[in-house]
Design an enzyme around this catalytic site. Structure first.
Site, mmCIF file in Angstrom:
data_model
loop_
_atom_site.group_PDB
_atom_site.id
_atom_site.type_symbol
_atom_site.label_atom_id
_atom_site.label_comp_id
_atom_site.label_asym_id
_atom_site.label_seq_id
_atom_site.Cartn_x
_atom_site.Cartn_y
_atom_site.Cartn_z
ATOM 1 N N GLY A 1 0.821 -1.205 0.000
ATOM 2 C CA GLY A 1 0.000 0.000 0.000
ATOM 3 C C GLY A 1 0.856 1.257 0.000
ATOM 4 N N GLU B 1 4.270 -0.354 -3.803
ATOM 5 C CA GLU B 1 4.013 0.933 -4.467
ATOM 6 C C GLU B 1 5.204 1.873 -4.286
ATOM 7 O OE1 GLU B 1 0.193 2.629 -3.474
ATOM 8 O OE2 GLU B 1 -0.797 0.688 -3.537
#
Length: 503
Positions: A122, A164
């Site tokens: 995330g 990410e």
């Protein structure tokens, strides 16, 4: 005509009818096959349980029938490459914890075909620790086998890898792309041995995805790929832009700008060799907001000074959940607009500007993914839909529309917002095309409700329009979304190829 000729004609007619019936059945089967196996992937931001009032979202608020795959967001990664539980009190049962994981996985008892996955990474987790892990054969192995044990311990069906992003955000731009591909290949080999799913959430636009992914290699190893075609624009910019436009618009003047839309991103992934059936198109259940520099200049591309006012639940400037916005519409007057070029709505109130998704834009995105033969739809995230149904309709209006369309259902009736008054301010973005909006009027020529009609009535000359008759003299006129026509047999806007238009 002789008896032989009659018999021959009958045989020919039977053959023709047989071919016609066969083609019709094949057409129905082909359409059914186009929906078969489509995924509806639902991410859950589990921290939403801490939100106030109607924004508080617990495991029991999840409707597992709406999703084929549920993603638990998020877990992290430790320095030693093991899986990290970020919020032990929330996730686990030990020390009187809330036991979110156990309750989340138990939803499979309600919906036996449901798959639950642990999303690791995330935005907040960043890239550094992933980069370090992927660069070491020993750490990759530790991460892979610890992920397997994590799934076995908690009952997850697999891992959603949300790094990410490789080669970005404190990652290593020289080696991450290669190491990410190697990690994914090694994970798939081991996961197959244990019957686990391996998926990912990935950057969408070319200038970002091109840095991070060896698309042909990773596409071969992931079971499917959730393409995050949202966050195209936001409060980090100095002008307004939509969160997830389907296509580019007149304000997109540079090559980089023209990459910032759903179509360009999906076409990039396809061109790089990703199989269409493995790509799952992301749909945001939230919008991105701005505070305008000048309220008189409020088009797409207008100057902005900051993010919009924070919503009462998400409590983050520049973000607005659909549930927050639909509640606002019950007490506040917003100018609802539609971008014909980008096929998405936006809204303006004083100096506040919001680009979001509604039923109509979602219908167009689902039609797009079906036309492209993609593997399904993904949403970020369940807790920002109207999951309580407080805005006057059923619970989860956006999710229910996605699930219905992915099962071959007809699109729900929608209305177009009015076009904005063209701005004369220098530097204003494009205006939108006029839309047909509801109006309680008595059509002077057609009088569609004459004769006691009550309910829905087709427009006499335009199959894309229809009326809702309130009485003999009063009709509310509606317009179907592009690509659909009013279906009088179902009283809904249906795909155009399923409607016989006699006008």
């Amino acid at each position: 005509m002789t008896t032989r000729m009659i018999k021959s004609s009958v045989v020919i007619l039977a053959l023709v009818l047989g071919v016609a019936v066969g083609l019709a059945e094949e057409n129905v089967q082909n359409k059914a096959a186009s929906y078969e196996g489509k995924k509806v992937v639902c991410y859950v931001g589990t921290w939403a349980v801490y939100r106030p009032g109607n924004g508080r979202f617990d495991i029991e608020h999840i409707d597992p029938s709406l999703c084929t795959h549920l993603m638990y967001g998020f877990f992290g990664i430790n320095e030693d490459a093991t899986v990290r539980v970020i919020d032990p009190y929330l996730d686990l049962e030990e020390n009187w914890g809330r036991g979110h994981i156990k309750r989340f996985v138990a939803l499979k008892q309600v919906s036996p075909t449901l798959k639950t996955l642990a999303a690791i990474g995330g935005w907040n987790e960043g890239s550094r620790k992933f980069s370090k892990m992927a660069a070491s054969a020993e750490l990759r192995k530790r991460f892979i086998y610890d992920s397997v044990q994590f799934c076995q311990r908690h009952g997850f069906d697999g891992i959603d890898l949300d790094w990410e992003y490789p080669a970005q955000r404190d990652g290593n731009p020289l080696i991450d792309r290669e190491n990410h591909a190697l990690l994914v290949e090694e994970m798939r080999v081991v996961f197959d041995q244990y019957g686990l799913l391996l998926t990912a959430a990935v950057a969408s636009v070319e200038f970002s995805a091109g840095l991070s992914y060896d698309v042909p290699r990773v596409a071969k190893s992931f079971h499917f790929i959730n393409v995050m075609v949202y966050d195209m624009h936001g409060a980090w910019e100095t002008s307004t832009g939509h969160n997830a436009p389907l296509y580019s618009g007149p304000a997109d003047t540079t090559e980089r700008d023209q990459q910032m839309n759903v179509n360009a991103s999906i076409q990039y992934w396809l061109a790089q060799g990703a199989p269409a059936e493995k790509l799952v198109l992301g749909i945001p259940l939230y919008g991105r907001s701005f505070t305008l520099a000048n309220a008189a200049n409020s088009q797409i591309g207008a100057a902005a000074v900051s993010g919009g006012t924070a919503g009462p639940y998400t409590r983050e400037p520049g973000v607005m959940g659909y549930n927050e916005f639909c509640e606002k519409l019950k007490s506040e007057s917003w100018d609802l607009r539609w971008s014909e070029e980008q096929q998405v709505p936006y809204a303006v109130r004083n100096n506040q500007w919001l680009g979001y998704d509604d039923l109509r834009s979602i219908q167009l995105k689902v039609k797009y993914l079906l036309d492209q033969g993609l593997g399904g739809a993904m949403v970020w995230s369940l807790e920002t839909d109207d999951f309580r149904g407080v805005c006057g309709g059923e619970r989860y209006p956006l999710m229910r529309e996605i699930r219905s369309l992915m099962n071959g259902g007809a699109p729900s009736p929608t209305t177009q917002p009015p076009a904005p008054t063209p701005s004369t301010t220098v530097g204003a973005g494009p205006t939108t095309s006029p839309g047909v909006q509801p109006s309680s009027t008595s059509p002077s020529t057609d009088r569609p409700c004459a004769g006691g009609h009550v309910g829905f009535v087709p427009h006499p000359t335009d199959c894309s329009r229809y009326y809702m008759c309130l009485n003999d003299e009063t009709a509310v006129e509606f317009s179907c979304p592009p690509g659909t026509l009013f279906d009088p047999a179902l009283n809904v806007c249906n795909w155009a190829d399923k409607v016989v238009c006699s006008n």
